[in-house]
Design a protein around this motif. Sequence first.
Motif, PDB file in Angstrom:
ATOM      1  N   PRO A   1       9.423  12.859  -4.908  1.00 46.85           N
ATOM      2  CA  PRO A   1       8.091  12.833  -5.533  1.00 46.85           C
ATOM      3  C   PRO A   1       7.821  11.542  -6.303  1.00 46.85           C
ATOM      4  O   PRO A   1       6.742  10.953  -6.181  1.00 46.85           O
ATOM      5  CB  PRO A   1       8.112  14.043  -6.475  1.00 46.85           C
ATOM      6  N   ALA A   2       8.797  11.076  -7.056  1.00 46.18           N
ATOM      7  CA  ALA A   2       8.617   9.840  -7.821  1.00 46.18           C
ATOM      8  C   ALA A   2       8.533   8.633  -6.902  1.00 46.18           C
ATOM      9  O   ALA A   2       7.723   7.726  -7.130  1.00 46.18           O
ATOM     10  CB  ALA A   2       9.763   9.663  -8.822  1.00 46.18           C
ATOM     11  N   LEU A   3       9.349   8.616  -5.853  1.00 44.11           N
ATOM     12  CA  LEU A   3       9.315   7.491  -4.923  1.00 44.11           C
ATOM     13  C   LEU A   3       7.983   7.413  -4.202  1.00 44.11           C
ATOM     14  O   LEU A   3       7.396   6.331  -4.078  1.00 44.11           O
ATOM     15  CB  LEU A   3      10.459   7.602  -3.912  1.00 44.11           C
ATOM     16  N   LEU A   4       7.496   8.552  -3.733  1.00 43.71           N
ATOM     17  CA  LEU A   4       6.196   8.558  -3.052  1.00 43.71           C
ATOM     18  C   LEU A   4       5.091   8.073  -3.975  1.00 43.71           C
ATOM     19  O   LEU A   4       4.231   7.295  -3.572  1.00 43.71           O
ATOM     20  CB  LEU A   4       5.874   9.957  -2.526  1.00 43.71           C
ATOM     21  N   ALA A   5       5.114   8.516  -5.223  1.00 47.27           N
ATOM     22  CA  ALA A   5       4.087   8.099  -6.179  1.00 47.27           C
ATOM     23  C   ALA A   5       4.165   6.596  -6.429  1.00 47.27           C
ATOM     24  O   ALA A   5       3.140   5.922  -6.519  1.00 47.27           O
ATOM     25  CB  ALA A   5       4.245   8.864  -7.489  1.00 47.27           C
ATOM     26  N   LYS A   6       5.361   6.062  -6.515  1.00 46.76           N
ATOM     27  CA  LYS A   6       5.525   4.631  -6.805  1.00 46.76           C
ATOM     28  C   LYS A   6       5.171   3.759  -5.611  1.00 46.76           C
ATOM     29  O   LYS A   6       4.549   2.716  -5.757  1.00 46.76           O
ATOM     30  CB  LYS A   6       6.956   4.341  -7.245  1.00 46.76           C
ATOM     31  N   PHE A   7       5.560   4.173  -4.411  1.00 45.05           N
ATOM     32  CA  PHE A   7       5.352   3.318  -3.251  1.00 45.05           C
ATOM     33  C   PHE A   7       3.967   3.465  -2.638  1.00 45.05           C
ATOM     34  O   PHE A   7       3.498   2.568  -1.971  1.00 45.05           O
ATOM     35  CB  PHE A   7       6.431   3.568  -2.199  1.00 45.05           C
ATOM     36  N   ARG A   8       3.298   4.571  -2.869  1.00 44.13           N
ATOM     37  CA  ARG A   8       1.943   4.756  -2.328  1.00 44.13           C
ATOM     38  C   ARG A   8       0.881   4.301  -3.314  1.00 44.13           C
ATOM     39  O   ARG A   8      -0.270   4.228  -2.989  1.00 44.13           O
ATOM     40  CB  ARG A   8       1.692   6.218  -1.987  1.00 44.13           C
ATOM     41  N   LYS A   9       1.282   3.996  -4.542  1.00 45.74           N
ATOM     42  CA  LYS A   9       0.338   3.608  -5.587  1.00 45.74           C
ATOM     43  C   LYS A   9      -0.444   2.367  -5.162  1.00 45.74           C
ATOM     44  O   LYS A   9       0.137   1.329  -4.867  1.00 45.74           O
ATOM     45  CB  LYS A   9       1.098   3.317  -6.888  1.00 45.74           C
ATOM     46  N   GLY A  10      -1.731   2.493  -5.122  1.00 46.96           N
ATOM     47  CA  GLY A  10      -2.586   1.359  -4.794  1.00 46.96           C
ATOM     48  C   GLY A  10      -2.684   1.049  -3.311  1.00 46.96           C
ATOM     49  O   GLY A  10      -3.372   0.133  -2.916  1.00 46.96           O
ATOM     50  N   SER A  11      -2.001   1.829  -2.468  1.00 49.75           N
ATOM     51  CA  SER A  11      -2.090   1.572  -1.039  1.00 49.75           C
ATOM     52  C   SER A  11      -2.876   2.681  -0.358  1.00 49.75           C
ATOM     53  O   SER A  11      -2.996   3.781  -0.869  1.00 49.75           O
ATOM     54  CB  SER A  11      -0.688   1.470  -0.425  1.00 49.75           C
ATOM     55  N   THR A  12      -3.416   2.372   0.781  1.00 44.73           N
ATOM     56  CA  THR A  12      -4.162   3.373   1.548  1.00 44.73           C
ATOM     57  C   THR A  12      -3.639   3.364   2.968  1.00 44.73           C
ATOM     58  O   THR A  12      -3.009   2.404   3.417  1.00 44.73           O
ATOM     59  CB  THR A  12      -5.670   3.054   1.567  1.00 44.73           C
ATOM     60  N   ASP A  13      -3.931   4.421   3.709  1.00 45.22           N
ATOM     61  CA  ASP A  13      -3.504   4.469   5.101  1.00 45.22           C
ATOM     62  C   ASP A  13      -4.215   3.426   5.944  1.00 45.22           C
ATOM     63  O   ASP A  13      -3.780   3.096   7.030  1.00 45.22           O
ATOM     64  CB  ASP A  13      -3.734   5.871   5.682  1.00 45.22           C
ATOM     65  N   ALA A  14      -5.326   2.891   5.433  1.00 45.98           N
ATOM     66  CA  ALA A  14      -6.060   1.861   6.161  1.00 45.98           C
ATOM     67  C   ALA A  14      -5.400   0.493   6.024  1.00 45.98           C
ATOM     68  O   ALA A  14      -5.758  -0.432   6.728  1.00 45.98           O
ATOM     69  CB  ALA A  14      -7.491   1.791   5.652  1.00 45.98           C
TER      70      ALA A  14
ATOM     71  N   LYS B   1      11.820  -0.066  -7.996  1.00 44.82           N
ATOM     72  CA  LYS B   1      11.134   1.226  -8.038  1.00 44.82           C
ATOM     73  C   LYS B   1      12.116   2.389  -7.914  1.00 44.82           C
ATOM     74  O   LYS B   1      11.900   3.446  -8.500  1.00 44.82           O
ATOM     75  CB  LYS B   1      10.039   1.276  -6.992  1.00 44.82           C
ATOM     76  N   VAL B   2      13.204   2.205  -7.188  1.00 40.57           N
ATOM     77  CA  VAL B   2      14.253   3.230  -7.130  1.00 40.57           C
ATOM     78  C   VAL B   2      14.907   3.364  -8.504  1.00 40.57           C
ATOM     79  O   VAL B   2      15.151   4.478  -8.984  1.00 40.57           O
ATOM     80  CB  VAL B   2      15.288   2.922  -6.024  1.00 40.57           C
ATOM     81  N   VAL B   3      15.185   2.244  -9.159  1.00 47.16           N
ATOM     82  CA  VAL B   3      15.750   2.287 -10.513  1.00 47.16           C
ATOM     83  C   VAL B   3      14.815   3.058 -11.443  1.00 47.16           C
ATOM     84  O   VAL B   3      15.250   3.937 -12.201  1.00 47.16           O
ATOM     85  CB  VAL B   3      16.010   0.863 -11.055  1.00 47.16           C
ATOM     86  N   ASP B   4      13.530   2.762 -11.392  1.00 46.40           N
ATOM     87  CA  ASP B   4      12.557   3.469 -12.234  1.00 46.40           C
ATOM     88  C   ASP B   4      12.538   4.959 -11.917  1.00 46.40           C
ATOM     89  O   ASP B   4      12.494   5.798 -12.820  1.00 46.40           O
ATOM     90  CB  ASP B   4      11.153   2.884 -12.058  1.00 46.40           C
ATOM     91  N   ALA B   5      12.568   5.310 -10.637  1.00 45.92           N
ATOM     92  CA  ALA B   5      12.548   6.728 -10.245  1.00 45.92           C
ATOM     93  C   ALA B   5      13.787   7.460 -10.752  1.00 45.92           C
ATOM     94  O   ALA B   5      13.690   8.587 -11.232  1.00 45.92           O
ATOM     95  CB  ALA B   5      12.438   6.844  -8.723  1.00 45.92           C
ATOM     96  N   VAL B   6      14.957   6.823 -10.663  1.00 43.90           N
ATOM     97  CA  VAL B   6      16.188   7.432 -11.163  1.00 43.90           C
ATOM     98  C   VAL B   6      16.111   7.620 -12.677  1.00 43.90           C
ATOM     99  O   VAL B   6      16.445   8.681 -13.210  1.00 43.90           O
ATOM    100  CB  VAL B   6      17.427   6.591 -10.780  1.00 43.90           C
ATOM    101  N   ASN B   7      15.654   6.584 -13.384  1.00 43.83           N
ATOM    102  CA  ASN B   7      15.565   6.663 -14.843  1.00 43.83           C
ATOM    103  C   ASN B   7      14.585   7.726 -15.305  1.00 43.83           C
ATOM    104  O   ASN B   7      14.764   8.316 -16.374  1.00 43.83           O
ATOM    105  CB  ASN B   7      15.182   5.305 -15.429  1.00 43.83           C
ATOM    106  N   GLU B   8      13.540   7.988 -14.526  1.00 52.69           N
ATOM    107  CA  GLU B   8      12.526   8.965 -14.901  1.00 52.69           C
ATOM    108  C   GLU B   8      12.855  10.380 -14.440  1.00 52.69           C
ATOM    109  O   GLU B   8      12.184  11.327 -14.835  1.00 52.69           O
ATOM    110  CB  GLU B   8      11.172   8.546 -14.315  1.00 52.69           C
ATOM    111  N   SER B   9      13.871  10.539 -13.611  1.00 50.30           N
ATOM    112  CA  SER B   9      14.185  11.843 -13.019  1.00 50.30           C
ATOM    113  C   SER B   9      14.905  12.760 -14.002  1.00 50.30           C
ATOM    114  O   SER B   9      15.974  12.418 -14.506  1.00 50.30           O
ATOM    115  CB  SER B   9      15.061  11.653 -11.783  1.00 50.30           C
TER     116      SER B   9
END
Length: 129
Positions: free
Chosen positions: A15-28, A76-84
């Motif tokens: 969940p954290a990874l998806l939120a971080k990597f999809r932030k500001g991006s679109t499928d377009a 972003k993986v480091v951030d996700a681990v720290n926030e988990s």
Amino acid sequence: MTLEAFLELHDALAPALLAKFRKGSTDAAPTGPNGGFTCTKLRLSAAIRFFAGAEVWDLMSSHGIGRSTIYDSIWKVVDAVNESSQLSFNENNSSFPTHAEQEEIADGFGAKSGAGFNNVVGAVDGMLI
């Protein structure tokens, strides 16, 4: 690391990874290889390999992703681990100390020790951390 352990780690961080990597991006506006997004498993794998000592150039070749994507994945993986909360090292599942809190801890440790070491946050059995 076994495949099962990797998948368990990915599930905890997904969940954290998806939120971080999809932030500001679109499928377009795809950003990954073959015109698609770089999946979170590939990003997590690249980060783990980097932490184990792999060179960025080797990761670029083995994972088929660019240098900037690898570095983006690492932080972003480091951030996700720290926030988990699932990966918390504290008994009460509190979050990992912020950078400011870490600096405060290091300053307090430095004030107590007479050795003059900078940026030390503690000692376990005489070993500086």
